[in-house]
Design an enzyme around this catalytic site. Structure first.
Site, PDB file in Angstrom:
ATOM      1  CD  GLN A 179      -6.506  -4.801   4.270  1.00  0.00           C
ATOM      2  OE1 GLN A 179      -7.430  -5.543   4.616  1.00  0.00           O
ATOM      3  NE2 GLN A 179      -6.734  -3.579   3.841  1.00  0.00           N
ATOM      4  CG  HIS A 194      -1.893   1.011   1.388  1.00  0.00           C
ATOM      5  ND1 HIS A 194      -1.618   2.306   1.770  1.00  0.00           N
ATOM      6  CD2 HIS A 194      -3.230   0.955   1.198  1.00  0.00           C
ATOM      7  CE1 HIS A 194      -2.740   3.001   1.803  1.00  0.00           C
ATOM      8  NE2 HIS A 194      -3.744   2.210   1.450  1.00  0.00           N
ATOM      9  CE  LYS A 216      -7.236  -0.496   5.922  1.00  0.00           C
ATOM     10  NZ  LYS A 216      -8.001   0.002   4.806  1.00  0.00           N
ATOM     11  CB  CYS A 237      -3.699   3.085  -1.737  1.00  0.00           C
ATOM     12  SG  CYS A 237      -5.018   4.247  -1.490  1.00  0.00           S
ATOM     13  CG  ASP A 295       0.698  -2.077   6.268  1.00  0.00           C
ATOM     14  OD1 ASP A 295      -0.209  -2.241   7.114  1.00  0.00           O
ATOM     15  OD2 ASP A 295       0.535  -1.429   5.213  1.00  0.00           O
TER      16      ASP A 295
HETATM   17  N1  PMP Z   1      -1.720  -0.510   4.597  1.00  0.00           N
HETATM   18  C1  PMP Z   1      -2.627  -1.342   4.071  1.00  0.00           C
HETATM   19  C2  PMP Z   1      -2.222  -2.729   3.675  1.00  0.00           C
HETATM   20  C3  PMP Z   1      -3.955  -0.895   3.913  1.00  0.00           C
HETATM   21  O1  PMP Z   1      -4.861  -1.721   3.385  1.00  0.00           O
HETATM   22  C4  PMP Z   1      -4.295   0.415   4.309  1.00  0.00           C
HETATM   23  C5  PMP Z   1      -5.707   0.938   4.120  1.00  0.00           C
HETATM   24  N2  PMP Z   1      -6.254   0.685   2.864  1.00  0.00           N
HETATM   25  C6  PMP Z   1      -3.311   1.219   4.858  1.00  0.00           C
HETATM   26  C7  PMP Z   1      -2.031   0.736   4.986  1.00  0.00           C
HETATM   27  C8  PMP Z   1      -3.600   2.625   5.297  1.00  0.00           C
HETATM   28  O2  PMP Z   1      -4.437   2.633   6.396  1.00  0.00           O
HETATM   29  P1  PMP Z   1      -5.026   4.013   6.946  1.00  0.00           P
HETATM   30  O3  PMP Z   1      -5.578   4.720   5.742  1.00  0.00           O
HETATM   31  O4  PMP Z   1      -6.081   3.589   7.894  1.00  0.00           O
HETATM   32  O5  PMP Z   1      -3.913   4.748   7.577  1.00  0.00           O
END
Ligand code: PMP
Length: 414
Positions: free
Chosen positions: A211, A131, A234, A372, A208
């Protein structure tokens, strides 16, 4: 995390769904089928009510007041830290920084850990499947420090090529990063194996976990990483909540990133001293009600148990994958051996965004776009995918409704 004895014999998904008021609504006159859980999860009543109760009965600022309400708010906020520390098996509550989400967590590590250490020629290692929150902060600090960002490759099936990742852990790498679970492919990465090698080479590893935490028990000590970032929204918790776990030695060595109230010991114009971690990294008034909700979210996960959640979600993933594979011209993007319930796919001759827009009219919420993850889209040579991402409150009937809607809207686009 949960013992086998706490696992219900069968997963009563209808009882679970009754805890999520939003799942009962309709969209465009059709029953909602919510398959955008990797984007954000829905919230159980327990979370919504915990936040309401906080505002109705306990609202005050944390840490600043000696009055009863201030003590109650502080106890609730700090109580979430305790709960989160146990949730991911952190060795100490003081190693857990409450953030607004993963993005704040990775930026904190970028500016406070990486930037002061980077010199020209250094590198940060990440992967092609990340991401942007696990790419762009590293690019920003690398540019300032004269360093570069390297990306480990993945296979066509959407699996990290682990040998390549490990080969890329060369001495100029000052920080290694990897996602625990891909938000686009669902791939589960072998974090323990990577962490072991990083440790052997003295390179700190950031994971990270955005997920991963909604789907599986996480034990940061067993994983062996140095930093673990995740986001609350999430995992049933409110938006604007999240956390960074980091080993104490790193937190002690890191300068603060944000300055302001709550993070100091003493402020003088001749020089300011800072509070100990974790408060050193929590300047300003936090999302108190959000973290109250997050505690209720953790309790909710624990009342179901991850064994039961995982078993149900894996059944749904297998069923949805099988049903999607029956559709001619449909290609699943990401077929790793170990996956969480996220399925990206493409359909010949149809744009992902058009399909998602038409699916919405059928009451089906899926995401289309680059998720993203531009470098991952570039790897597959596509601008976007459709993504159905499941949660434990989804049902086989919803998957049937999704497939029926998909077949219908595909016809419309022919
Ligand atoms: N890393 C991953 C793997 C994600 O799926 C997401 C959210 N789509 C993020 C980071 C970013 O999370 P946040 O927007 O809640 O900071």
């Amino acid at each position: 995390m949960t013992s086998a004895t706490s696992m219900p014999a069968t997963f009563d998904v209808q009882r679970v769904r009754a805890d999520f008021p939003l799942l009962a609504r309709s969209v465009h006159g059709k029953p909602l089928v919510y398959l955008d859980n990797a984007n954000t999860s829905q919230k159980p009543l327990a979370v919504i009510e915990a936040m309401n109760t906080h505002y109705r009965e306990h609202n005050a600022n944390v840490s600043r007041a000696v009055h009863q309400l201030g003590e109650e708010a502080t106890a609730a906020y700090e109580g979430t830290r305790d709960k989160l520390a146990r949730f991911i098996n952190a060795p100490s509550r003081n190693e857990l920084i409450l953030t607004s989400g993963t993005t704040q967590a990775t930026n904190l590590v970028a500016y406070s850990y990486a930037l002061p250490r980077l010199k020209p020629g250094d590198a940060i290692l990440t992967t092609v499947m990340e991401h942007h929150a696990n790419i762009v902060p590293w690019q920003l600090v690398a540019a300032r420090g004269g360093a570069t960002v390297k990306a480990a490759p993945i296979s066509e099936r959407g699996e990290l090529i682990v040998e390549k990742y490990l080969d890329m852990l060369t001495p100029e790498v000052k920080l290694a990063c990897v996602t625990h679970v891909s938000n686009v492919l669902g791939t589960v990465n072998p974090v323990r194996e990577i962490a072991k090698e990083c440790r052997r080479r003295g390179i700190p590893l950031l994971v990270d976990g955005s997920q991963a935490v909604p789907h599986r028990p996480v034990d940061v000590q067993a994983l062996g990483c140095d930093f673990y970032a995740f986001t609350g929204h999430k995992m049933l918790a409110p938006t604007g909540t999240g956390a960074l776990w980091a080993r104490r030695e790193h937190l002690e060595a890191m300068p603060p990133f944000f300055g302001g109230g709550e993070m100091i010991r003493e402020v003088r114009f001749s020089g300011t001293t800072f509070a100990a971690p974790p408060h050193k990294f929590e300047a300003g008034t936090p999302n108190i009600a959000g973290f109250v909700g997050m505690a209720a979210a953790i309790d909710y996960y624990q009342s179901l148990g991850f064994e039961a959640i995982h078993a149900w979600e894996q059944q749904l993933l297998a069923y949805a994958t099988e049903r999607l594979r029956e559709i001619p011209g449909l290609r699943i993007v990401g077929e790793a051996a170990e996956k969480e319930p996220v399925i990206s796919f493409l359909i010949d001759g149809a744009q992902a965004t058009d399909l998602a827009t038409l699916l919405d009219l059928e009451g089906v919420a899926v995401r289309s776009g680059h998720h993203c993850a531009h470098p991952l889209m570039q790897f597959y040579g596509v601008p976007s995918t459709l993504r159905a991402s499941l949660a434990f409150y989804n049902t086989r009937e919803e998957i049937d409704a999704f497939i029926a809607a998909l077949l219908k809207v595909r016809q419309l686009l022919r």
